[in-house]
Design a protein around this motif. Structure first.
Motif, mmCIF file in Angstrom:
data_model
loop_
_atom_site.group_PDB
_atom_site.id
_atom_site.type_symbol
_atom_site.label_atom_id
_atom_site.label_comp_id
_atom_site.label_asym_id
_atom_site.label_seq_id
_atom_site.Cartn_x
_atom_site.Cartn_y
_atom_site.Cartn_z
ATOM 1 N N SER A 777 0.832 -1.201 0.000
ATOM 2 C CA SER A 777 0.000 0.000 0.000
ATOM 3 C C SER A 777 0.865 1.249 0.000
ATOM 4 O O SER A 777 2.061 1.204 0.283
ATOM 5 C CB SER A 777 -0.936 0.006 1.219
ATOM 6 O OG SER A 777 -0.198 0.124 2.415
ATOM 7 N N GLN A 778 0.234 2.380 -0.301
ATOM 8 C CA GLN A 778 0.892 3.672 -0.265
ATOM 9 C C GLN A 778 -0.163 4.730 0.027
ATOM 10 O O GLN A 778 -1.349 4.571 -0.293
ATOM 11 C CB GLN A 778 1.602 3.972 -1.592
ATOM 12 C CG GLN A 778 2.555 5.139 -1.542
ATOM 13 C CD GLN A 778 3.650 4.971 -0.495
ATOM 14 O OE1 GLN A 778 3.447 5.308 0.667
ATOM 15 N NE2 GLN A 778 4.791 4.435 -0.906
ATOM 16 N N GLY A 779 0.275 5.808 0.630
ATOM 17 C CA GLY A 779 -0.653 6.874 0.951
ATOM 18 C C GLY A 779 -0.241 7.581 2.223
ATOM 19 O O GLY A 779 0.834 7.343 2.765
ATOM 20 N N PRO A 780 -1.077 8.503 2.699
ATOM 21 C CA PRO A 780 -2.410 8.761 2.150
ATOM 22 C C PRO A 780 -2.419 9.912 1.154
ATOM 23 O O PRO A 780 -1.503 10.721 1.101
ATOM 24 C CB PRO A 780 -3.214 9.129 3.388
ATOM 25 C CG PRO A 780 -2.212 9.850 4.234
ATOM 26 C CD PRO A 780 -0.891 9.177 3.993
ATOM 27 N N LEU A 781 -3.500 9.955 0.401
ATOM 28 C CA LEU A 781 -3.832 11.124 -0.405
ATOM 29 C C LEU A 781 -4.793 11.973 0.422
ATOM 30 O O LEU A 781 -5.779 11.450 0.959
ATOM 31 C CB LEU A 781 -4.496 10.701 -1.713
ATOM 32 C CG LEU A 781 -3.661 9.779 -2.625
ATOM 33 C CD1 LEU A 781 -4.537 9.247 -3.750
ATOM 34 C CD2 LEU A 781 -2.465 10.520 -3.177
ATOM 35 N N HIS A 782 -4.500 13.244 0.554
ATOM 36 C CA HIS A 782 -5.331 14.142 1.359
ATOM 37 C C HIS A 782 -6.124 15.049 0.417
ATOM 38 O O HIS A 782 -5.557 15.813 -0.360
ATOM 39 C CB HIS A 782 -4.469 14.990 2.289
ATOM 40 C CG HIS A 782 -5.262 15.921 3.148
ATOM 41 N ND1 HIS A 782 -5.899 15.518 4.298
ATOM 42 C CD2 HIS A 782 -5.522 17.247 3.028
ATOM 43 C CE1 HIS A 782 -6.512 16.551 4.843
ATOM 44 N NE2 HIS A 782 -6.302 17.613 4.092
ATOM 45 N N LEU A 783 -7.430 14.932 0.483
ATOM 46 C CA LEU A 783 -8.297 15.704 -0.404
ATOM 47 C C LEU A 783 -8.377 17.145 0.082
ATOM 48 O O LEU A 783 -8.754 17.420 1.217
ATOM 49 C CB LEU A 783 -9.699 15.087 -0.438
ATOM 50 C CG LEU A 783 -10.701 15.770 -1.362
ATOM 51 C CD1 LEU A 783 -10.239 15.691 -2.806
ATOM 52 C CD2 LEU A 783 -12.074 15.140 -1.190
ATOM 53 N N VAL A 784 -7.990 18.067 -0.788
ATOM 54 C CA VAL A 784 -8.023 19.484 -0.461
ATOM 55 C C VAL A 784 -9.301 20.087 -1.024
ATOM 56 O O VAL A 784 -9.513 20.096 -2.237
ATOM 57 C CB VAL A 784 -6.798 20.226 -1.047
ATOM 58 C CG1 VAL A 784 -6.874 21.707 -0.699
ATOM 59 C CG2 VAL A 784 -5.516 19.612 -0.529
ATOM 60 N N LYS A 785 -10.165 20.547 -0.129
ATOM 61 C CA LYS A 785 -11.397 21.193 -0.566
ATOM 62 C C LYS A 785 -11.167 22.690 -0.705
ATOM 63 O O LYS A 785 -10.162 23.226 -0.262
ATOM 64 C CB LYS A 785 -12.524 20.909 0.420
ATOM 65 C CG LYS A 785 -12.862 19.416 0.508
ATOM 66 C CD LYS A 785 -14.046 19.185 1.425
ATOM 67 C CE LYS A 785 -14.383 17.706 1.461
ATOM 68 N NZ LYS A 785 -15.552 17.428 2.337
ATOM 69 N N THR A 786 -12.132 23.380 -1.297
ATOM 70 C CA THR A 786 -11.988 24.814 -1.561
ATOM 71 C C THR A 786 -11.721 25.586 -0.282
ATOM 72 O O THR A 786 -10.920 26.522 -0.241
ATOM 73 C CB THR A 786 -13.256 25.354 -2.245
ATOM 74 O OG1 THR A 786 -13.515 24.582 -3.406
ATOM 75 C CG2 THR A 786 -13.090 26.811 -2.616
ATOM 76 N N SER A 787 -12.376 25.187 0.813
ATOM 77 C CA SER A 787 -12.210 25.904 2.073
ATOM 78 C C SER A 787 -10.890 25.580 2.750
ATOM 79 O O SER A 787 -10.471 26.270 3.669
ATOM 80 C CB SER A 787 -13.365 25.560 3.023
ATOM 81 O OG SER A 787 -13.397 24.157 3.254
ATOM 82 N N ASP A 788 -10.236 24.506 2.316
ATOM 83 C CA ASP A 788 -8.992 24.092 2.940
ATOM 84 C C ASP A 788 -7.784 24.817 2.380
ATOM 85 O O ASP A 788 -6.802 25.033 3.072
ATOM 86 C CB ASP A 788 -8.785 22.582 2.760
ATOM 87 C CG ASP A 788 -9.851 21.785 3.488
ATOM 88 O OD1 ASP A 788 -10.387 22.332 4.469
ATOM 89 O OD2 ASP A 788 -10.129 20.645 3.082
ATOM 90 N N SER A 789 -7.827 25.156 1.125
ATOM 91 C CA SER A 789 -6.627 25.704 0.507
ATOM 92 C C SER A 789 -7.001 26.580 -0.665
ATOM 93 O O SER A 789 -8.014 26.391 -1.313
ATOM 94 C CB SER A 789 -5.712 24.560 0.044
ATOM 95 O OG SER A 789 -4.618 25.068 -0.667
ATOM 96 N N GLN A 790 -6.198 27.564 -0.917
ATOM 97 C CA GLN A 790 -6.387 28.429 -2.062
ATOM 98 C C GLN A 790 -5.586 27.941 -3.258
ATOM 99 O O GLN A 790 -5.621 28.539 -4.312
ATOM 100 C CB GLN A 790 -5.967 29.860 -1.704
ATOM 101 C CG GLN A 790 -6.818 30.478 -0.592
ATOM 102 C CD GLN A 790 -6.372 31.869 -0.258
ATOM 103 O OE1 GLN A 790 -5.396 32.380 -0.817
ATOM 104 N NE2 GLN A 790 -7.091 32.522 0.646
ATOM 105 N N VAL A 791 -4.852 26.851 -3.094
ATOM 106 C CA VAL A 791 -4.037 26.305 -4.174
ATOM 107 C C VAL A 791 -4.907 25.430 -5.052
ATOM 108 O O VAL A 791 -5.684 24.624 -4.575
ATOM 109 C CB VAL A 791 -2.863 25.467 -3.604
ATOM 110 C CG1 VAL A 791 -2.046 24.885 -4.732
ATOM 111 C CG2 VAL A 791 -2.007 26.346 -2.699
#
Length: 835
Positions: A777-791
């Motif tokens: 396995s590999q990870g994690p992938l962290h989902l960035v939502k609009t409110s989390d980041s401006q990137v």
């Protein structure tokens, strides 16, 4: 019809209520510390089996045997089928004014009328007197710095065997000091026995303490054995009066290996070489500092003069004064072979090959006091019992027919079991017999031991040690009895050792760390060099980093050192373990230690996980040798640059394409990697109930999966990111991978994609040209939502923490040794965390 021997027993019982016909006994001793006034406290445990419940006392025959502090008596077990007997334990506490050796002898008197001091009638004697002698030595050992302890033994109740069936009895003889234990018959010259004979039809292997029966005379056979402990290497023993002695390994008689060359080996008791090339030297040690820490206030020897024994040299002796121990006594064993005599000797020149062996001996850590010559062993303990040979012949000698056969979960003979203060030790034992009926279980052990009948063929042995018994070792022996008509059949004797310790296992849990502290019991110390966490290759996970002399300590992040995460109901369970099992072995037949510990948090919990990139997975399989799988995330579909491990967890945007590569590294020239399944989970747990399948049975399961060109040992693919519904911002990717040899047809790699409805899942390797399926396995992938980041955009960015909302709590941890669990205490770590 009852046997004549049993009738005689009943007549003796009826004729005298105070009858004390003897069936055997044993003696062990344990040091119990030292008082503030310098006196020593010790405990003597005497087991005795008589026809009725009576006590035989001892008397001091040499040395200072101390003064009585306390004596307790308890009946352990009584009677077996057709046999009347009483097995008791007498615990005597003594205060000693020094720790010099002393000897005691049982019984104190003989009485013909009451049969006190007399054996049961045997095949050789009628009413022969019995005698037990115990030689006690509480001296401080140079190898451990602690007082010597006797081997752990126990008297056993009368045993019955049939005349025609060969049997073996592995007698309990465990030594806490890791000494070599030997068993032998007592001798009349040393006043160690009363009957003093070796029963016919029996043989004794002294090194393994195994008694074997072939075919003998029906009736009672008396065994008067002596159990001795020898150090495996030379050991000094120190006493409180300033004297000391040297104990050596047992003497071994060796045959000549080559008669034509006169090549012989000296006895292990000899410390001088056969030949020498140096003049005799007299060495006087005056001010050498101690080299070994001894927990004793004994005054050490002041001056030691050692004169080398060789007299074959012509050079005059020389005298050397030094402040260090002689180096010739601390060097490792050396073997010298010469074909000509040394030039400094007057021995005529010969062509005889002479082999010389020097057995090294330790130097005394102190340099004043009196040295007294000594011979092994360190202590001598009596072990006496009777075996009754029934005159009838068993129809079958196979265990499990008439003789009860032990079944699982009965522990193996001789194993060490952990027992914790104020916690009940439970030992399940089970046996079966086809043609006889099991009628009971006979158990002997420490005071307070009981048995509970679970069914006709299963019992539970129970014992709760007290604080007074901590750090002691107790033998527990048992056998099943079965009956066919009037004939009795007993199982083999089986014994285990209960090691008593405090159960001080404490687990601390915080938002980001796990910490476990385990007190170093005897079993922990015994296996300490082999203990490891689940992840053993990472130096940061070494148990040596935080442990000390008294406790085993492990500190790790919630997702490092092999810690697994499991989703159970509304909780997240982080679990790891400390184990002594060989890391690369799938099975073990050793007495492994397993200490499992875990922290449980509600799902809505504020956790800070120090995510780390997963290193390559290494495997070993027959036919493929060592091979590794490397699972990496890449920046683009060109697969030119893997993401930096320091950037984990990897931040991604919803519906963004992520690129992955699985590569096999192997020495097989025609190897090919095959990815069978890939699943996404919100936790680092491939068995999570919440999962999403990306690839299944080698087929694309998700419509966004793209497979990219790669070599045979690589698998490159991509998938569009998504999120799990709910508060699950992280995603782990886990794949099942197989390595095949392309030169062999019919492997899973050649079958390719197979639809689920046509596939019969195979959980094990079915072809010689492929490996087992391994999960990586590999990870994690962290989902960035609009409110989390401006990137935004297609770049994969760096994230650091998993943050949920709530509070943390701890529920469980366990110590597992041979699949036995115990509870532990829990505490929360302070909010301020340190490395």
């Amino acid at each position: 019809m009852a046997s004549p021997m049993l009738l005689l027993q009943l007549l003796a019982l009826v004729s005298s209520v105070s009858a004390s016909v003897y069936y055997g006994g044993s003696v062990t001793y344990t040091p119990k510390g030292r008082n503030t006034d310098g006196t020593f406290v010790m405990e003597i445990r005497n087991k005795q089996t008589n026809i009725v419940c009576t006590e035989n006392y001892y008397k001091c025959i040499s040395g200072d045997c101390g003064t009585l502090i306390n004596r307790t008596i308890e009946t352990i077990s009584v009677n077996s089928y057709g046999y009347t007997w009483c097995h008791r334990e007498v615990v005597t506490q003594l205060k000693l004014y020094d720790n010099r050796p002393f000897a005691i002898r049982y019984p104190t008197y003989y009485d013909w009328y009451s049969k006190t001091g007399y054996w049961a009638w045997s095949t050789k004697h009628q009413n022969s007197p019995w005698k037990m002698v115990a030689h006690v030595d509480l001296g401080i050992r140079s190898d451990t710095g602690l007082p010597n302890r006797s081997p752990t033994i126990t008297a056993i109740p009368p045993i019955r065997i049939t005349r025609n069936c060969a049997r073996k009895f592995s007698l309990m003889a465990f030594d806490h000091d890791d000494d070599q234990v030997r068993c032998r018959f007592g001798t009349s010259e040393l006043s160690e026995c009363g009957a003093c004979y070796k029963p016919s039809g029996f043989s004794l292997d002294e090194n393994s303490c195994t008694l074997s029966y072939t075919y003998g005379t029906a009736g009672v056979n008396v065994f008067e054995l002596v159990v001795e402990d020898f150090p495996k290497r030379p050991v000094y023993v120190y006493y409180s009066d300033g004297s000391y002695t040297l104990k050596r390994p047992p003497p071994v008689q060796r045959r000549r290996r080559d008669i034509t060359t006169n090549a012989t080996l000296p006895s292990l008791n000899s410390t001088a070489t056969v030949t020498t090339t140096a003049a005799p030297t007299t060495t006087t040690t005056t001010t050498a500092a101690p080299t070994t820490a001894i927990n004793d206030t004994a005054a050490p020897p002041t001056t030691t003069t050692t004169t080398a024994p060789p007299t074959t040299t012509t050079a005059p002796p020389t005298t050397t004064t030094t402040t260090a121990p002689p180096t010739t006594t601390t060097a490792p064993p050396t073997t010298t072979t010469t074909t000509t005599p040394p030039t400094t000797t007057t021995t005529p020149t010969t062509t005889t090959t002479t082999t010389t062996t020097t057995i090294p001996e330790p130097q005394p850590p102190f340099n004043h006091g009196h040295y007294s010559a000594s011979i092994p062993p360190i202590s001598r303990m009596p072990l006496q019992f009777v075996i009754y040979v029934d005159s009838h012949h068993a129809p079958s000698c196979l265990d499990g027919d008439y003789f009860p056969l032990f079944l699982s979960p009965t522990p193996r003979n001789g194993v060490n079991l952990p027992a914790f203060v104020n916690r009940t030790l439970e030992i399940r034992v089970r046996a079966t017999a086809r043609y006889s009926s099991i009628i009971g279980l006979i158990v002997v052990g420490p005071a307070g031991i009981t048995k509970v009948k679970n069914s006709k063929e299963e019992y539970t042995i129970k014992w709760k040690p007290t604080e007074h018994e901590v750090n002691d070792h107790f033998a527990i022996c048992f056998y099943f009895e079965a009956r066919d008509r009037s004939y009795v059949y007993q199982s083999k004797l089986r014994c285990v050792v209960a090691d008593v310790a405090h159960h001080n296992t404490v687990v601390y849990c915080s938002r980001s760390m796990m910490k476990v502290e385990v007190e170093k019991s005897f079993l922990i110390k015994r296996h300490e060099k082999k203990l490891h966490l689940k992840e053993y290759s990472d130096a940061a996970c070494s148990l040596k980093k935080h442990s000390n002399n008294t406790h085993l300590v492990a500190i790790m992040s919630l997702n490092t050192c092999g810690t697994t995460l499991e989703e159970i109901g509304d909780n997240l369970v982080f679990e790891n373990e400390i184990s002594s099992a060989e890391p690369k072995q799938m099975v073990s037949r050793q007495d492994d230690v397993e200490i499992s510990f875990s922290c449980i948090f509600p799902k809505r919990t504020n956790l800070t996980l120090g995510f780390r990139h997963k290193n390559p997975y290494a495997f070993l399989e027959k036919g493929f040798g060592y091979f590794t799988y490397q699972f990496e995330f890449y920046e683009t579909e060109l697969f030119r640059k893997a993401l930096d491990p320091s950037t984990y967890p990897v931040e991604v945007n919803l519906k963004q394409m992520i690129f992955m590569q699985i590569e096999a590294i192997t020495t097989i020239p025609n190897a090919r990697v095959f990815v069978e399944t890939c699943r996404a989970t919100p936790y680092d747990n491939p068995n999570s109930r919440l999962s999403y399948t990306i690839i299944e049975n080698g087929c694309k399961k998700d419509s966004t999966v793209q497979v990219y060109p790669s070599s045979k040992t690589q698998f490159r693919f991509g998938v569009e990111t998504f999120e799990f519904i709910g508060v699950h911002p992280e995603v782990y990717i886990t794949c099942s991978v197989i390595l095949c040899d392309t030169g062999i047809p019919g492997t899973r790699c050649t079958e390719g994609c197979k639809k689920s409805e046509s596939v019969n899942y195979r959980g094990k390797r079915e072809a010689s040209g492929q490996t087992s399926s391994h999960s990586i396995s590999q990870g994690p992938l962290h989902l960035v939502k609009t409110s989390d980041s401006q990137v935004s955009g297609t770049n994969l960015n760096l994230g650091t923490n998993l943050m949920l909302i709530g509070t943390c709590f701890v529920v469980c941890v366990g110590v597992v040794i041979h699949l036995r669990r115990s509870k532990a205490k829990y505490q929360l770590l302070p909010s301020v965390e340190t490395d």
